[in-house]
Design a protein around this motif. Structure first.
Motif, PDB file in Angstrom:
ATOM      1  N   ARG A  14     -31.601 -69.318  14.793  1.00 24.77           N
ATOM      2  CA  ARG A  14     -31.571 -68.535  13.575  1.00 24.77           C
ATOM      3  C   ARG A  14     -31.866 -67.072  13.921  1.00 24.77           C
ATOM      4  O   ARG A  14     -32.770 -66.765  14.678  1.00 24.77           O
ATOM      5  CB  ARG A  14     -32.627 -69.055  12.598  1.00 24.77           C
ATOM      6  CG  ARG A  14     -32.666 -68.396  11.259  1.00 24.77           C
ATOM      7  CD  ARG A  14     -33.800 -68.919  10.377  1.00 24.77           C
ATOM      8  NE  ARG A  14     -33.782 -70.381  10.246  1.00 24.77           N
ATOM      9  CZ  ARG A  14     -34.589 -71.195  10.929  1.00 24.77           C
ATOM     10  NH1 ARG A  14     -35.458 -70.723  11.767  1.00 24.77           N
ATOM     11  NH2 ARG A  14     -34.511 -72.504  10.741  1.00 24.77           N
ATOM     12  N   VAL A  45     -29.381 -72.247   9.924  1.00 25.41           N
ATOM     13  CA  VAL A  45     -29.068 -73.243  10.952  1.00 25.41           C
ATOM     14  C   VAL A  45     -29.343 -74.633  10.385  1.00 25.41           C
ATOM     15  O   VAL A  45     -29.937 -74.760   9.305  1.00 25.41           O
ATOM     16  CB  VAL A  45     -29.881 -72.981  12.244  1.00 25.41           C
ATOM     17  CG1 VAL A  45     -29.523 -71.622  12.834  1.00 25.41           C
ATOM     18  CG2 VAL A  45     -31.365 -73.086  11.997  1.00 25.41           C
ATOM     19  N   ASP A  50     -31.758 -75.892   7.273  1.00 24.97           N
ATOM     20  CA  ASP A  50     -32.134 -74.805   6.364  1.00 24.97           C
ATOM     21  C   ASP A  50     -31.497 -74.992   4.989  1.00 24.97           C
ATOM     22  O   ASP A  50     -30.455 -75.625   4.845  1.00 24.97           O
ATOM     23  CB  ASP A  50     -31.678 -73.445   6.915  1.00 24.97           C
ATOM     24  CG  ASP A  50     -32.471 -72.985   8.117  1.00 24.97           C
ATOM     25  OD1 ASP A  50     -33.521 -73.587   8.415  1.00 24.97           O
ATOM     26  OD2 ASP A  50     -32.041 -72.004   8.762  1.00 24.97           O
ATOM     27  N   THR A  63     -36.548 -72.423   5.740  1.00 25.07           N
ATOM     28  CA  THR A  63     -36.497 -73.322   6.892  1.00 25.07           C
ATOM     29  C   THR A  63     -37.193 -74.634   6.550  1.00 25.07           C
ATOM     30  O   THR A  63     -37.955 -74.704   5.581  1.00 25.07           O
ATOM     31  CB  THR A  63     -37.202 -72.691   8.112  1.00 25.07           C
ATOM     32  OG1 THR A  63     -38.613 -72.661   7.875  1.00 25.07           O
ATOM     33  CG2 THR A  63     -36.677 -71.296   8.390  1.00 25.07           C
ATOM     34  N   TRP A  89     -23.441 -73.810  10.369  1.00 21.66           N
ATOM     35  CA  TRP A  89     -24.366 -72.675  10.311  1.00 21.66           C
ATOM     36  C   TRP A  89     -23.884 -71.710   9.240  1.00 21.66           C
ATOM     37  O   TRP A  89     -22.718 -71.710   8.863  1.00 21.66           O
ATOM     38  CB  TRP A  89     -24.518 -72.007  11.684  1.00 21.66           C
ATOM     39  CG  TRP A  89     -23.266 -71.416  12.265  1.00 21.66           C
ATOM     40  CD1 TRP A  89     -22.207 -72.103  12.778  1.00 21.66           C
ATOM     41  CD2 TRP A  89     -22.948 -70.038  12.392  1.00 21.66           C
ATOM     42  NE1 TRP A  89     -21.249 -71.233  13.226  1.00 21.66           N
ATOM     43  CE2 TRP A  89     -21.682 -69.952  13.002  1.00 21.66           C
ATOM     44  CE3 TRP A  89     -23.602 -68.859  12.060  1.00 21.66           C
ATOM     45  CZ2 TRP A  89     -21.065 -68.731  13.281  1.00 21.66           C
ATOM     46  CZ3 TRP A  89     -22.984 -67.651  12.350  1.00 21.66           C
ATOM     47  CH2 TRP A  89     -21.730 -67.597  12.946  1.00 21.66           C
TER      48      TRP A  89
END
Length: 173
Positions: free
Chosen positions: A61, A89, A92, A105, A142
């Motif tokens: 990240r 990422v 998340d 996160t 992502w």
């Protein structure tokens, strides 16, 4: 003539050949793992114009990730090389609001990125409601972000897939 005399006589030539051979070896090893990337349009996406790209399929990240577009996007064609910040990422939760993208996160950390979705969607001629949403970043995906308010990235096109990653960029200039 003995070997000592030959070495002494041709010392400069031997040194030159060794230097060229070592330089070639170093260049070959460098080229296998890295490349220098230059972006004339860096102002539209990222703040720098010259990057060292380390070929890799792993990133974290916050890294600037080099990747290849999987399909046509607005003015960019499939196969175009891109570089964006890996804002989200796997694991998340990413929320796109009118003026901020929030990344949460799994550990509960919060990272925010300023955006201007009203301006961007108005320029693109699309309804803002279609783009204000929350994403759960799954394995193999992502969330990409550029730093310019008109950046073409995941806030418009959703998740990127990790199979098109070229490597991680490091700003040189």
């Amino acid at each position: 003539m003995d070997i000592q005399s030959l070495l002494k006589k041709h010392k400069a030539r031997i040194q030159s050949v060794l230097f060229i051979a070592l330089a070639y070896l170093a260049f070959t090893l460098f080229q296998a793992n890295y490349k220098i990337s230059y972006s004339q349009k860096a102002v539209y996406s990222l703040p720098h114009g010259l990057y060292l790209t380390e070929f890799s399929d792993t990133f974290e990240r916050g890294d600037v990730v080099a990747f290849v577009l999987e399909k046509d996007r607005v003015i960019h064609k499939k196969g175009t090389n891109f570089a964006k910040i890996a804002a989200g990422v796997p694991g998340d939760k990413v929320t796109v609001d009118e003026y901020v993208v929030t990344v949460e996160t799994p550990e509960g950390e919060i990272k925010t990125y300023p955006v201007d979705m009203p301006y961007l969607t108005q320029k693109a001629g699309v309804p803002i409601e279609d783009y204000l949403k929350t994403y759960e970043v799954k394995e193999g995906e992502w969330f990409s972000l550029g730093t310019h308010r008109l950046s073409v990235d995941s806030k418009l096109f959703g998740m990127e897939t990790t199979n098109k990653i070229v490597g991680v960029n490091y700003a040189i200039w």
